[in-house]
Write an enzyme that holds these catalytic residues in place. Sequence first.
Site, short mmCIF file in Angstrom:
data_model
loop_
_atom_site.label_atom_id
_atom_site.label_comp_id
_atom_site.label_asym_id
_atom_site.label_seq_id
_atom_site.Cartn_x
_atom_site.Cartn_y
_atom_site.Cartn_z
CB ILE A 48 4.02 -3.34 2.13
CG1 ILE A 48 2.32 -2.47 3.08
CG2 ILE A 48 4.61 -3.71 3.20
CD1 ILE A 48 1.91 -3.42 3.62
N PRO A 49 3.24 -2.11 -1.58
CG PRO A 49 4.44 -1.06 -3.02
CD PRO A 49 4.46 -1.45 -1.52
CG HIS A 50 -0.56 -5.29 -0.57
ND1 HIS A 50 -0.34 -4.39 0.32
CD2 HIS A 50 -2.01 -5.28 -0.53
CE1 HIS A 50 -1.04 -4.52 0.82
NE2 HIS A 50 -1.99 -4.59 0.38
CG HIS A 51 -3.04 -5.90 -8.03
ND1 HIS A 51 -4.41 -5.57 -7.80
CD2 HIS A 51 -2.96 -6.65 -9.35
CE1 HIS A 51 -4.72 -5.70 -8.30
NE2 HIS A 51 -4.59 -6.94 -9.34
#
Length: 142
Positions: A48-51
């Site tokens: 779940i990469p997020h920014h």
Amino acid sequence: DDIEAVTELVNQLVVHGVLPLDRESETRDQILQREKVASTCIGNGVAIPHHKSKFAEKFGLAVGVSHDGIEWGAHDSIPAMVVFLWICQPSETPAHLALMRCIASLARDPDTAGQLAAIKDRKSLQALFETVPLEDGSGGKK
């Protein structure tokens, strides 16, 4: 690999108007830098990469599926089969956290995580998401 996956998914968010083209490389690099600090692969083949970015035009989610799996540094050593990458404004923390809880809930169960990896279209993904009760932020269910 994870760099290619993040690059492809960030590009999809640019294509769909979530992020301006002139912020694509910077955003990709920030996400990858965060991955070096701590992997966002939460287990059972789900990453779940997020920014959060002040340059996000809207809340955007891109989903990628790898049938071969991507080495992502997961605590359970299972390669990422499905990657959820999202970008949002810093002010969208409640929605950001709700999405994170929803995906984590789905990923906890190996069978459901396997269903995620088998998703073929948006409608199937939405149907699976609808099986997870949402919380209203106060611990109550919606």
